[in-house]
Design an enzyme around this catalytic site. Structure first.
Site, PDB file in Angstrom:
ATOM      1  N   ASP A  13     -65.458 -51.730 -15.582  1.00 42.82           N
ATOM      2  CA  ASP A  13     -66.622 -52.575 -15.844  1.00 42.82           C
ATOM      3  C   ASP A  13     -66.940 -52.716 -17.327  1.00 42.82           C
ATOM      4  OD1 ASP A  13     -66.885 -52.793 -13.087  1.00 42.82           O
ATOM      5  OD2 ASP A  13     -68.216 -51.066 -12.962  1.00 42.82           O
ATOM      6  N   GLU A  14     -65.926 -52.653 -18.158  1.00 38.17           N
ATOM      7  CA  GLU A  14     -66.140 -52.760 -19.603  1.00 38.17           C
ATOM      8  C   GLU A  14     -66.453 -54.195 -20.020  1.00 38.17           C
ATOM      9  OE1 GLU A  14     -63.408 -51.507 -18.199  1.00 38.17           O
ATOM     10  OE2 GLU A  14     -63.118 -49.441 -18.872  1.00 38.17           O
ATOM     11  N   GLY A  15     -66.067 -55.166 -19.173  1.00 40.60           N
ATOM     12  CA  GLY A  15     -66.252 -56.584 -19.521  1.00 40.60           C
ATOM     13  C   GLY A  15     -64.909 -57.296 -19.630  1.00 40.60           C
ATOM     14  N   LYS A  16     -63.922 -56.787 -18.888  1.00 39.18           N
ATOM     15  CA  LYS A  16     -62.563 -57.346 -18.967  1.00 39.18           C
ATOM     16  C   LYS A  16     -62.543 -58.832 -18.579  1.00 39.18           C
ATOM     17  CE  LYS A  16     -61.302 -54.080 -16.107  1.00 39.18           C
ATOM     18  NZ  LYS A  16     -62.495 -53.206 -16.111  1.00 39.18           N
ATOM     19  N   GLY A  40     -64.292 -55.984  -9.861  1.00 35.53           N
ATOM     20  CA  GLY A  40     -65.279 -57.058  -9.901  1.00 35.53           C
ATOM     21  C   GLY A  40     -65.360 -57.508 -11.337  1.00 35.53           C
ATOM     22  N   HIS A  41     -64.788 -58.648 -11.641  1.00 33.33           N
ATOM     23  CA  HIS A  41     -64.727 -59.125 -13.028  1.00 33.33           C
ATOM     24  C   HIS A  41     -65.661 -60.324 -13.179  1.00 33.33           C
ATOM     25  CE1 HIS A  41     -60.477 -57.188 -13.684  1.00 33.33           C
ATOM     26  NE2 HIS A  41     -61.419 -56.328 -13.323  1.00 33.33           N
ATOM     27  N   GLN A 222     -60.016 -51.888 -13.274  1.00 26.56           N
ATOM     28  CA  GLN A 222     -60.522 -50.516 -13.424  1.00 26.56           C
ATOM     29  C   GLN A 222     -60.435 -50.107 -14.910  1.00 26.56           C
ATOM     30  OE1 GLN A 222     -58.112 -50.959 -10.466  1.00 26.56           O
ATOM     31  NE2 GLN A 222     -60.037 -51.733  -9.746  1.00 26.56           N
TER      32      GLN A 222
HETATM   33  P1  GDP Z   1     -65.160 -55.914 -15.751  1.00 26.68           P
HETATM   34  O1  GDP Z   1     -64.985 -55.313 -14.419  1.00 26.68           O
HETATM   35  O2  GDP Z   1     -64.527 -55.103 -16.838  1.00 26.68           O
HETATM   36  O3  GDP Z   1     -64.736 -57.355 -15.826  1.00 26.68           O
HETATM   37  O4  GDP Z   1     -66.730 -55.883 -16.045  1.00 26.68           O
HETATM   38  P2  GDP Z   1     -67.896 -56.276 -15.003  1.00 26.68           P
HETATM   39  O5  GDP Z   1     -67.912 -57.749 -14.843  1.00 26.68           O
HETATM   40  O6  GDP Z   1     -67.830 -55.448 -13.778  1.00 26.68           O
HETATM   41  O7  GDP Z   1     -69.170 -55.743 -15.781  1.00 26.68           O
HETATM   42  C1  GDP Z   1     -69.516 -56.213 -17.040  1.00 26.68           C
HETATM   43  C2  GDP Z   1     -70.939 -56.783 -16.971  1.00 26.68           C
HETATM   44  O8  GDP Z   1     -71.451 -56.946 -18.268  1.00 26.68           O
HETATM   45  C3  GDP Z   1     -70.987 -58.168 -16.336  1.00 26.68           C
HETATM   46  O9  GDP Z   1     -72.221 -58.319 -15.678  1.00 26.68           O
HETATM   47  C4  GDP Z   1     -70.913 -59.102 -17.547  1.00 26.68           C
HETATM   48  O10 GDP Z   1     -71.519 -60.367 -17.302  1.00 26.68           O
HETATM   49  C5  GDP Z   1     -71.710 -58.322 -18.544  1.00 26.68           C
HETATM   50  N1  GDP Z   1     -71.313 -58.487 -19.950  1.00 26.68           N
HETATM   51  C6  GDP Z   1     -70.065 -58.642 -20.474  1.00 26.68           C
HETATM   52  N2  GDP Z   1     -70.125 -58.636 -21.828  1.00 26.68           N
HETATM   53  C7  GDP Z   1     -71.419 -58.477 -22.160  1.00 26.68           C
HETATM   54  C8  GDP Z   1     -72.116 -58.352 -23.403  1.00 26.68           C
HETATM   55  O11 GDP Z   1     -71.540 -58.371 -24.485  1.00 26.68           O
HETATM   56  N3  GDP Z   1     -73.462 -58.164 -23.326  1.00 26.68           N
HETATM   57  C9  GDP Z   1     -74.150 -58.113 -22.159  1.00 26.68           C
HETATM   58  N4  GDP Z   1     -75.464 -57.923 -22.206  1.00 26.68           N
HETATM   59  N5  GDP Z   1     -73.534 -58.218 -20.967  1.00 26.68           N
HETATM   60  C10 GDP Z   1     -72.182 -58.384 -20.972  1.00 26.68           C
HETATM   61  P1  IMO Z   2     -63.263 -53.146 -12.460  1.00 26.83           P
HETATM   62  O1  IMO Z   2     -61.907 -53.805 -12.470  1.00 26.83           O
HETATM   63  C1  IMO Z   2     -65.600 -49.511 -11.891  1.00 26.83           C
HETATM   64  C2  IMO Z   2     -64.107 -46.626  -8.959  1.00 26.83           C
HETATM   65  C3  IMO Z   2     -64.920 -46.422  -7.701  1.00 26.83           C
HETATM   66  C4  IMO Z   2     -64.597 -44.970  -7.404  1.00 26.83           C
HETATM   67  C5  IMO Z   2     -63.125 -44.853  -7.802  1.00 26.83           C
HETATM   68  C6  IMO Z   2     -62.154 -45.012  -6.644  1.00 26.83           C
HETATM   69  O2  IMO Z   2     -64.352 -54.060 -12.026  1.00 26.83           O
HETATM   70  O3  IMO Z   2     -63.534 -52.471 -13.749  1.00 26.83           O
HETATM   71  P2  IMO Z   2     -61.352 -47.061  -5.165  1.00 26.83           P
HETATM   72  O4  IMO Z   2     -62.121 -48.061  -4.366  1.00 26.83           O
HETATM   73  O5  IMO Z   2     -60.515 -47.662  -6.243  1.00 26.83           O
HETATM   74  O6  IMO Z   2     -60.575 -46.103  -4.321  1.00 26.83           O
HETATM   75  O7  IMO Z   2     -62.484 -46.168  -5.889  1.00 26.83           O
HETATM   76  O8  IMO Z   2     -62.901 -45.902  -8.744  1.00 26.83           O
HETATM   77  N1  IMO Z   2     -63.732 -48.030  -9.220  1.00 26.83           N
HETATM   78  C7  IMO Z   2     -64.288 -48.792 -10.174  1.00 26.83           C
HETATM   79  N2  IMO Z   2     -65.296 -48.529 -11.027  1.00 26.83           N
HETATM   80  N3  IMO Z   2     -64.951 -50.687 -11.959  1.00 26.83           N
HETATM   81  C8  IMO Z   2     -63.910 -50.950 -11.140  1.00 26.83           C
HETATM   82  O9  IMO Z   2     -63.140 -52.061 -11.264  1.00 26.83           O
HETATM   83  C9  IMO Z   2     -63.564 -49.999 -10.160  1.00 26.83           C
HETATM   84  N4  IMO Z   2     -62.632 -49.943  -9.191  1.00 26.83           N
HETATM   85  C10 IMO Z   2     -62.722 -48.719  -8.632  1.00 26.83           C
HETATM   86  O10 IMO Z   2     -66.295 -46.611  -7.939  1.00 26.83           O
HETATM   87  O11 IMO Z   2     -65.326 -44.123  -8.268  1.00 26.83           O
HETATM   88 MG    MG Z   3     -66.138 -54.686 -12.786  1.00 25.75          MG
END
Ligand code: GDP
Ligand code: IMO
Ligand code: MG
Length: 428
Positions: A13-16, A40-41, A222
């Protein structure tokens, strides 16, 4: 042309998704190489938010080919609903999306095994997303899994039934009955739909594209600290989330890897169970969660929050050979007077180290922090790097000095446009 790779350096969830979408216009192909619907991207542009689970984040650019690689575990049900959602938003992904025939299939009973095995672990559960990821990779490694290419075989239903019988016994082993409800019928409808799409030998497609000079971006899912080998085992996912995973998950030889984008938040989050040395259990943690809207994109669970952790970032950078860093969500820290940065860990033995010990168990690790002044300026309003406040630049320089890799992108908001690029010296 080499393949560039974008990798999460923390716990996901870094913002990929956002950065892949931003970088996509300079590529011809975007490819996912591991994971599945546990991802979840999130992408935001033109006032709309999209969350992708299995479809690569280049899908909104019609001229870009998007590939779901062989290393992915694909749930046809989730996949079809993602395609329908895109269609409803006016995006026909059927022409520029390609699915590897070697990607593994998640069948409904995989999700059930995921749930019953988590229930059996009780307090020690992984905190899985319950999407069937672990059980599907287990079947892959156990050499009994089904692959996308199998769905065109005349005996696909028989093979499915054979796997289902194994799963039935496993569920019974856990003292439960396998009840698929309506999921089996929905699964076979989704498989019929999948059959109409472009199922390919993606390893050939990618290697031929490379030869033809096409630019390819591999999109990690991840994060490095969830990697099955080097993450916080057993609280990890079941795939290789590192750069190495792109080689096996796409069929790319290591010598063809180019730029490695390492993406991290200006702080740290984690969903699910497992160690998290800099986790904040106080109001500061809650404030970060609220300011960063830190709730899971896949499960909606609140994300655990804490300060940025340099020992673990150094570890991820080392394992991935990161050539440039992208720092996300710096805008979230606007309100804080002081920003803390964990530079070292103090272990139970008293030793202070910047290396990761065998176990990251929080009880044995005390983070050593350096306090830096906050910037107290709403970064979301900033449009160029030159306007960034001095206190924020100090934060960047501090991180770069410790991490020894330049930060080329600073993201200051969820929208595509809230992305600042910095000139960096190329790392060779
Ligand atoms: P991913 O799984 O690495 O793609 O990241 P996620 O989408 O799960 O989580 C990142 C969250 O941060 C999402 O809700 C994005 O819309 C949000 N986001 C991404 N970049 C930024 C940023 O620079 N600032 C803020 N406030 N939100 C951001
Ligand atoms: P993105 O691509 C954050 C975590 C789950 C759990 C562990 C194992 O959006 O960054 P799993 O369902 O893979 O067997 O769960 O990994 N996890 C994530 N956490 N972002 C994700 O994907 C994740 N995908 C799995 O919460 O701790
Ligand atoms: Mg995510």
């Amino acid at each position: 042309m080499a393949v560039d790779i974008l990798i999460g350096l923390q716990w996901g969830d870094e913002g990929k998704g956002k950065i892949v979408d931003v970088l996509a216009p300079t590529y011809d192909i975007v490819a996912r190489f591991q994971g599945g619907p546990n991802a979840g991207h999130t992408l935001e542009f033109e006032g709309t938010k999209h969350v992708l689970h299995q479809i690569p984040s280049g899908i909104f650019h019609p001229h870009i080919k998007n590939i779901i690689g062989n290393g992915v575990v694909l749930d046809p049900i989730v996949f079809r609903s993602e395609m329908v959602k895109l269609q409803e938003r006016g995006v026909d992904a059927s022409q520029n999306l390609f699915v590897s025939k070697k990607a593994q299939l998640i069948i409904p009973s995989h999700r059930i095994i995921d749930r019953v095995s988590e229930e059996a672990l009780g307090k020690e559960k992984i905190g899985s997303t319950l999407k069937g990821i672990g059980p599907t990779y287990q079947d892959k490694i156990g050499r009994v899994g089904l692959r996308v290419g199998d769905i065109v075989a005349p005996d696909f239903k028989d093979r499915y039934n054979k796997l289902l019988e194994r799963h039935r016994k496993m569920v019974e082993f856990y003292g439960q009955q396998l009840d698929l409800g309506d999921q089996e019928a929905i699964f076979f409808e989704a498989v019929d739909y999948l059959r109409t799409l472009k199922l390919v030998d993606s390893e050939y497609m990618i290697n031929e594209a490379m030869k033809n000079g096409e630019r390819i971006l591999a999109e990690g899912a991840q994060g490095s600290l969830l990697d099955v080998d080097f993450g916080t085992y057993p609280f990890v996912t079941s795939s290789t989330t590192l750069v190495a995973g792109a080689c096996t998950g796409l069929g790319v030889a290591p010598r063809h890897i180019g730029e490695v984008y390492g993406i991290f938040k200006a702080y740290c989050t984690r969903v699910g169970s497992g160690p998290f040395p800099t986790e904040l259990h106080d109001q500061v943690g809650e404030d970060i969660r609220q300011a960063g809207r830190e709730f899971g994109s896949t499960t909606g669970r609140p994300r655990r929050c804490g300060w940025v952790d340099l020992p673990s970032l150094k570890y991820s950078i080392m394992l991935n050979g990161v050539t440039q860093l992208n720092m996300m969500k710096a805008d979230v820290l606007t309100e804080f007077d002081t920003i803390q940065v964990c530079t070292h860990y103090k272990l139970a033995s008293g030793e202070v180290t910047d290396k990761l010990p065998h176990s990251l168990d929080g009880e044995h690790i005390e983070p050593v922090y350096v306090d830096l002044p906050g910037w107290k300026v709403d970064l979301n309003l900033i449009e160029s790097v030159e306007e960034l406040p001095e206190a924020f630049m100090n934060y960047i320089r501090f991180l770069e000095e410790h991490l020894q890799v330049p930060i080329s992108i600073v993201s200051v908001g969820p929208d595509r446009k809230s992305t600042l690029r910095r000139e960096i010296e190329k790392v060779v």
